[in-house]
Design a protein around this motif. Structure first.
Motif, short mmCIF file in Angstrom:
data_model
loop_
_atom_site.label_atom_id
_atom_site.label_comp_id
_atom_site.label_asym_id
_atom_site.label_seq_id
_atom_site.Cartn_x
_atom_site.Cartn_y
_atom_site.Cartn_z
N ALA A 31 0.78 -1.15 0.10
CA ALA A 31 0.04 -0.09 -0.09
C ALA A 31 0.83 1.21 0.04
O ALA A 31 0.62 2.05 -0.69
CB ALA A 31 -1.09 0.07 1.18
N GLY A 35 0.55 3.15 -3.25
CA GLY A 35 -0.57 3.99 -2.73
C GLY A 35 0.32 5.54 -2.60
O GLY A 35 -0.32 6.54 -3.18
N ILE A 105 -4.43 -0.46 -1.42
CA ILE A 105 -3.69 0.76 -2.27
C ILE A 105 -4.44 1.98 -2.44
O ILE A 105 -4.11 3.01 -2.23
CB ILE A 105 -3.26 0.13 -3.67
CG1 ILE A 105 -2.21 -0.88 -3.56
CG2 ILE A 105 -2.87 1.13 -4.70
CD1 ILE A 105 -1.92 -1.73 -4.62
#
Length: 221
Positions: A31, A35, A105
């Motif tokens: 993530a 992300g 994410i």
């Protein structure tokens, strides 16, 4: 009897706990690695920003909203073919980590975008006026200025991942959720059910405590 039963189940509880930590750890790493850049893209390509690109903003925003609109339990089922392709199996902590990562994410990306929006625009404009490149602005202005908020976002994401990992137990993902379902639901073992809930509560409280402390230390304002 209750204490004896818990002691008897300690090996299973210990295994389930570390499976949960394993799933959360992998998913959190993915993530952050994916992300964070997506959050940066969402912010810098927005209207009026120094890398304004409406098409990129629209496409990335649409994909993120698309994934976030799917309930996690449904996402688990939808990603079974993708999970099979990536790890070669659809049960176990590693397989569950794929779906958890996909859900994490876009969640973290939006948190990062929101953290950047809290930055005083005057700081960004000052950086642009002195000739800073987009990369320099991102690296030396945006991320340092939003560090405390991003850390809080990491904390929030981690807690959400604990919940996701528990739900992954429904499809044999392992971890505390799987143990709670197998013993607490199918076998009506309330002792193990309440024990797993207690473990999750303690885990979440520790994550929040560490995250708050870290964010407070990083906040230089």
């Amino acid at each position: 009897m209750v204490i004896e039963h818990i002691i008897e189940m300690l090996p299973d509880l210990n295994k389930a706990f570390f499976e949960t930590i394993y799933m959360v750890g992998i998913s959190l790493l993915v993530a952050i690695l994916i992300g964070l850049p997506l959050g940066v893209i969402l912010f810098v390509t927005d209207e009026g920003m120094f890398m304004e690109q409406k098409l990129v903003k629209t496409i990335v925003g649409f994909l993120i909203n698309l994934i976030r609109s799917i309930p996690f339990i449904i996402l688990l089922v939808l990603l079974i073919p993708f999970t099979m392709l990536i790890v070669g199996k659809v049960i176990g902590p590693t397989a569950a980590s794929v779906s958890i990562s996909v859900a994490a994410i876009p969640f973290f990306a939006r948190i990062v975008e929101t953290a950047f929006r809290e930055i005083d625009k005057g700081v960004i404009e000052a950086s642009i006026s002195v000739g800073a490149t987009p990369w320099m602005i991102i690296k030396d202005v945006l991320i340092p200025e939003a560090k405390s908020s991003i850390i809080q976002g990491v904390t929030l994401t981690t807690i959400s991942l604990v919940a996701y990992s528990a739900m992954a137990g429904v499809v044999g993902g392992g971890g505390i959720g799987d143990l709670a379902i197998r013993y607490g639901y199918y076998r009506y073992d309330t002792v193990i059910m309440f024990t797993t809930v207690l473990v999750l509560i303690v885990l979440v409280q520790l994550i929040q405590l560490v995250g708050d402390s870290w964010a407070k230390h990083a906040d230089k304002r």
